[in-house]
Design a protein around this motif. Structure first.
Motif, PDB file in Angstrom:
ATOM      1  N   ILE A 254       0.845  -1.219  -0.255  1.00  0.00           N
ATOM      2  CA  ILE A 254      -0.279  -0.108   0.343  1.00  0.00           C
ATOM      3  C   ILE A 254       0.737   1.195   0.145  1.00  0.00           C
ATOM      4  N   LYS A 255       2.188   1.342   0.211  1.00  0.00           N
ATOM      5  CA  LYS A 255       2.996   2.214   0.004  1.00  0.00           C
ATOM      6  C   LYS A 255       3.212   2.458  -1.405  1.00  0.00           C
TER       7      LYS A 255
ATOM      8  N   HIS B  82       0.960   1.405  -3.944  1.00  0.00           N
ATOM      9  CA  HIS B  82      -0.297   1.243  -4.449  1.00  0.00           C
ATOM     10  C   HIS B  82      -1.415   1.813  -3.186  1.00  0.00           C
ATOM     11  N   PRO B  83      -1.383   2.947  -2.824  1.00  0.00           N
ATOM     12  CA  PRO B  83      -2.251   3.413  -1.801  1.00  0.00           C
ATOM     13  C   PRO B  83      -3.815   2.632  -2.168  1.00  0.00           C
ATOM     14  N   GLY B  84      -4.448   2.063  -1.187  1.00  0.00           N
ATOM     15  CA  GLY B  84      -5.683   1.877  -1.446  1.00  0.00           C
ATOM     16  C   GLY B  84      -5.902   0.423  -2.244  1.00  0.00           C
ATOM     17  N   GLN B  85      -4.710  -0.323  -2.276  1.00  0.00           N
ATOM     18  CA  GLN B  85      -4.742  -1.649  -3.078  1.00  0.00           C
ATOM     19  C   GLN B  85      -5.795  -2.420  -2.565  1.00  0.00           C
ATOM     20  N   LYS B  86      -6.567  -3.128  -3.132  1.00  0.00           N
ATOM     21  CA  LYS B  86      -7.681  -3.818  -2.740  1.00  0.00           C
ATOM     22  C   LYS B  86      -7.044  -5.322  -2.534  1.00  0.00           C
ATOM     23  N   ALA B  87      -7.541  -6.050  -1.532  1.00  0.00           N
ATOM     24  CA  ALA B  87      -6.990  -7.398  -1.167  1.00  0.00           C
ATOM     25  C   ALA B  87      -7.874  -7.955  -0.409  1.00  0.00           C
ATOM     26  N   ILE B  88      -8.014  -9.499  -0.488  1.00  0.00           N
ATOM     27  CA  ILE B  88      -8.527 -10.333   0.310  1.00  0.00           C
ATOM     28  C   ILE B  88      -7.618 -11.224   0.794  1.00  0.00           C
ATOM     29  N   ILE B  89      -8.087 -11.400   2.139  1.00  0.00           N
ATOM     30  CA  ILE B  89      -6.775 -12.367   2.979  1.00  0.00           C
ATOM     31  C   ILE B  89      -7.406 -13.714   3.092  1.00  0.00           C
ATOM     32  N   ALA B  90      -6.203 -14.924   2.993  1.00  0.00           N
ATOM     33  CA  ALA B  90      -6.654 -16.508   2.938  1.00  0.00           C
ATOM     34  C   ALA B  90      -6.031 -16.808   4.167  1.00  0.00           C
ATOM     35  N   SER B  91      -6.066 -17.891   4.740  1.00  0.00           N
ATOM     36  CA  SER B  91      -5.351 -18.676   5.801  1.00  0.00           C
ATOM     37  C   SER B  91      -5.949 -19.973   6.120  1.00  0.00           C
ATOM     38  N   GLY B  92      -5.289 -20.813   6.378  1.00  0.00           N
ATOM     39  CA  GLY B  92      -5.674 -22.265   6.737  1.00  0.00           C
ATOM     40  C   GLY B  92      -6.062 -22.023   8.507  1.00  0.00           C
TER      41      GLY B  92
END
Length: 235
Positions: free
Chosen positions: A184-185, A187-197
């Motif tokens: 985000i430094k 690309h400010p505002g970068q869209k993301a989803i988080i995945a984890s087991g």
């Protein structure tokens, strides 16, 4: 290895590896006739990345932690019995006698199809990258994958994407939260989803406070990742 199931009612708490509260349970038991687990190892077997096996050849140290988190997510407990004659893992899942509610109407895949948007999958496990990219491609997205947070940062210095699918735990380098902080430094505002087991962690919540979106739990399914991606892109 022996696998068995049974229904069990505890009229008083069970004192074992983990205290199991009184109540009605379905118990899944996995046992072997090996040499048992030492007292020192027994205290650490559910820690992520703790393993007596050779990393990269026979184990990652993630198997039992994933089991632990899955059981916890279902409100259950694990009891471990071990001796020189073998070990038994007893997984206690709360049972219910409530009737199963009618299933919701089937969801159409058209509800979460993409339109060529660029998505970068960041995951240190090759098979998980392959699965995520295969699903996203079938849904109509343009998917690319990298194997580390560092690689993602370098890629995004020269490229841009519409969304990140970001693995939170990557032990060989910076984790998902630190990766997102660096991205985000650029690309400010970068869209993301988080995945984890694993269950939702403090790092997941920190990343979300920085702007990351929905948290999804692995394994990936078309509906799970499809809805999460669609929802985030439409914000």
């Amino acid at each position: 290895v022996t696998i068995s199931t049974m229904n069990r009612y505890l009229d008083e708490p069970l004192k074992g590896y983990e205290d199991v509260r009184r109540g009605e349970y379905t118990v899944l038991t996995v046992s072997d006739d090996g040499s048992g687990i030492s007292a020192n190892d027994l205290e650490r077997i559910f820690e992520p990345f703790y393993t007596k096996k050779v990393m990269g050849r026979s184990g990652t140290g993630l198997g039992l932690p994933v089991v632990w988190n899955t059981v916890q997510d279902h409100g259950g407990y694990i009891n471990v019995k071990t001796s020189k004659k073998g070990t038994a893992f007893e997984l206690y899942f709360p049972a219910t006698r409530d009737e199963v509610a009618d299933e919701r109407d089937a969801v159409s895949v058209n509800d979460y199809l993409g339109n060529g948007e660029k998505i970068l999958v960041v995951d240190d496990e090759e098979r998980q990258r392959e699965i995520a990219c295969e699903i996203l491609t079938k849904l109509g997205y343009t998917a690319k994958a990298v194997s580390s947070g560092e690689e993602a940062v370098e890629y995004l210095k020269e490229q841009s994407v519409d969304l990140l699918v970001l693995d939170m735990i990557m032990p060989k380098g910076i984790n998902g939260r630190k990766t997102y902080e660096r991205i985000i430094k650029i690309h400010p505002g970068q869209k993301a989803i988080i995945a984890s087991g694993f269950s939702e962690t403090a790092d997941v919540k920190k990343a979300q406070r920085l702007g990351a979106g929905k948290y999804i739990k692995k394994p990936y399914t078309m509906e799970k990742i499809g809805f999460a991606v669609k929802e985030e892109l439409e914000k």
